[in-house]
Design a protein around this motif. Structure first.
Motif, PDB file in Angstrom:
ATOM      1  N   MET A 154       0.843  -1.178   0.000  1.00 55.04           N
ATOM      2  CA  MET A 154       0.000   0.000   0.000  1.00 55.04           C
ATOM      3  C   MET A 154       0.888   1.241   0.000  1.00 55.04           C
ATOM      4  O   MET A 154       1.882   1.299   0.702  1.00 55.04           O
ATOM      5  N   ARG A 155       0.493   2.208  -0.809  1.00 53.23           N
ATOM      6  CA  ARG A 155       1.190   3.495  -0.882  1.00 53.23           C
ATOM      7  C   ARG A 155       0.217   4.590  -0.475  1.00 53.23           C
ATOM      8  O   ARG A 155      -0.973   4.530  -0.775  1.00 53.23           O
ATOM      9  N   VAL A 156       0.738   5.626   0.207  1.00 56.27           N
ATOM     10  CA  VAL A 156      -0.096   6.727   0.688  1.00 56.27           C
ATOM     11  C   VAL A 156       0.645   8.042   0.486  1.00 56.27           C
ATOM     12  O   VAL A 156       1.871   8.115   0.671  1.00 56.27           O
ATOM     13  N   HIS A 157      -0.106   9.075   0.097  1.00 45.93           N
ATOM     14  CA  HIS A 157       0.458  10.417  -0.052  1.00 45.93           C
ATOM     15  C   HIS A 157      -0.644  11.428   0.236  1.00 45.93           C
ATOM     16  O   HIS A 157      -1.789  11.236  -0.171  1.00 45.93           O
ATOM     17  N   ASN A 158      -0.324  12.513   0.937  1.00 49.87           N
ATOM     18  CA  ASN A 158      -1.289  13.571   1.237  1.00 49.87           C
ATOM     19  C   ASN A 158      -1.089  14.764   0.314  1.00 49.87           C
ATOM     20  O   ASN A 158       0.049  15.126   0.005  1.00 49.87           O
ATOM     21  N   VAL A 159      -2.210  15.364  -0.099  1.00 46.62           N
ATOM     22  CA  VAL A 159      -2.200  16.544  -0.962  1.00 46.62           C
ATOM     23  C   VAL A 159      -3.198  17.539  -0.386  1.00 46.62           C
ATOM     24  O   VAL A 159      -4.310  17.157  -0.015  1.00 46.62           O
ATOM     25  N   LYS A 160      -2.807  18.821  -0.325  1.00 49.11           N
ATOM     26  CA  LYS A 160      -3.741  19.869   0.092  1.00 49.11           C
ATOM     27  C   LYS A 160      -4.308  20.524  -1.159  1.00 49.11           C
ATOM     28  O   LYS A 160      -3.574  21.027  -2.008  1.00 49.11           O
ATOM     29  N   VAL A 161      -5.631  20.534  -1.258  1.00 46.92           N
ATOM     30  CA  VAL A 161      -6.320  21.080  -2.421  1.00 46.92           C
ATOM     31  C   VAL A 161      -6.272  22.607  -2.361  1.00 46.92           C
ATOM     32  O   VAL A 161      -6.652  23.208  -1.356  1.00 46.92           O
ATOM     33  N   SER A 162      -5.809  23.238  -3.445  1.00 52.10           N
ATOM     34  CA  SER A 162      -5.670  24.695  -3.457  1.00 52.10           C
ATOM     35  C   SER A 162      -6.874  25.398  -4.081  1.00 52.10           C
ATOM     36  O   SER A 162      -7.027  26.599  -3.926  1.00 52.10           O
ATOM     37  N   HIS A 163      -7.728  24.653  -4.802  1.00 47.93           N
ATOM     38  CA  HIS A 163      -8.970  25.235  -5.323  1.00 47.93           C
ATOM     39  C   HIS A 163     -10.020  24.134  -5.465  1.00 47.93           C
ATOM     40  O   HIS A 163      -9.686  22.948  -5.484  1.00 47.93           O
ATOM     41  N   ASP A 164     -11.270  24.534  -5.548  1.00 49.50           N
ATOM     42  CA  ASP A 164     -12.360  23.565  -5.676  1.00 49.50           C
ATOM     43  C   ASP A 164     -12.166  22.718  -6.929  1.00 49.50           C
ATOM     44  O   ASP A 164     -11.903  23.268  -8.007  1.00 49.50           O
ATOM     45  N   LEU A 165     -12.278  21.400  -6.790  1.00 46.67           N
ATOM     46  CA  LEU A 165     -12.176  20.520  -7.954  1.00 46.67           C
ATOM     47  C   LEU A 165     -13.495  20.533  -8.709  1.00 46.67           C
ATOM     48  O   LEU A 165     -14.570  20.335  -8.132  1.00 46.67           O
ATOM     49  N   GLN A 166     -13.417  20.781  -9.991  1.00 50.15           N
ATOM     50  CA  GLN A 166     -14.577  20.865 -10.873  1.00 50.15           C
ATOM     51  C   GLN A 166     -14.838  19.498 -11.516  1.00 50.15           C
ATOM     52  O   GLN A 166     -13.964  18.627 -11.524  1.00 50.15           O
ATOM     53  N   PRO A 167     -16.029  19.307 -12.100  1.00 52.15           N
ATOM     54  CA  PRO A 167     -16.329  18.026 -12.754  1.00 52.15           C
ATOM     55  C   PRO A 167     -15.287  17.624 -13.795  1.00 52.15           C
ATOM     56  O   PRO A 167     -14.965  16.438 -13.906  1.00 52.15           O
ATOM     57  N   ALA A 168     -14.745  18.562 -14.557  1.00 48.82           N
ATOM     58  CA  ALA A 168     -13.717  18.223 -15.555  1.00 48.82           C
ATOM     59  C   ALA A 168     -12.460  17.673 -14.890  1.00 48.82           C
ATOM     60  O   ALA A 168     -11.843  16.737 -15.400  1.00 48.82           O
ATOM     61  N   ASP A 169     -12.073  18.241 -13.748  1.00 45.97           N
ATOM     62  CA  ASP A 169     -10.920  17.733 -12.993  1.00 45.97           C
ATOM     63  C   ASP A 169     -11.198  16.298 -12.541  1.00 45.97           C
ATOM     64  O   ASP A 169     -10.350  15.419 -12.668  1.00 45.97           O
TER      65      ASP A 169
END
Length: 87
Positions: A1-16
């Motif tokens: 198992m691999r794990v990584h954390n990411v902080k979202v800098s803007h709202d993710l849109q449906p295209a994302d």
């Protein structure tokens, strides 16, 4: 198992989300996003699953991959999120 954390800098849109889901489905490994504040688990291979809860700016996402190609899957998810997030 691999794990990584990411902080979202803007709202993710449906295209994302669509780009993430399409990329996730190219891997055999399971790919999950865990929202830190709620511990909600989202299946990165399911568009419906990814849209269960809006992913807003400031959200900490824990990306978790498990399977034969987990390292490649994690790298791709990180790359896509960083691209989507403008990093």
């Amino acid at each position: 198992m691999r794990v990584h954390n990411v902080k979202v800098s803007h709202d993710l849109q449906p295209a994302d989300l669509l780009g993430i889901v399409q990329a996730a489905n190219r891997y055999r490994s399971s790919i999950q996003f865990i929202l830190e504040e709620s511990s909600m688990v989202l299946d990165a291979k399911s568009m419906l699953g990814m849209m269960l809860r809006p992913i807003r700016s400031g959200t900490i996402l824990r990306i978790q991959t498990r399977g034969g190609d987990e390292e490649e899957a994690l790298d791709e998810m990180c790359r896509l999120l960083e691209k989507s997030l403008g990093a």
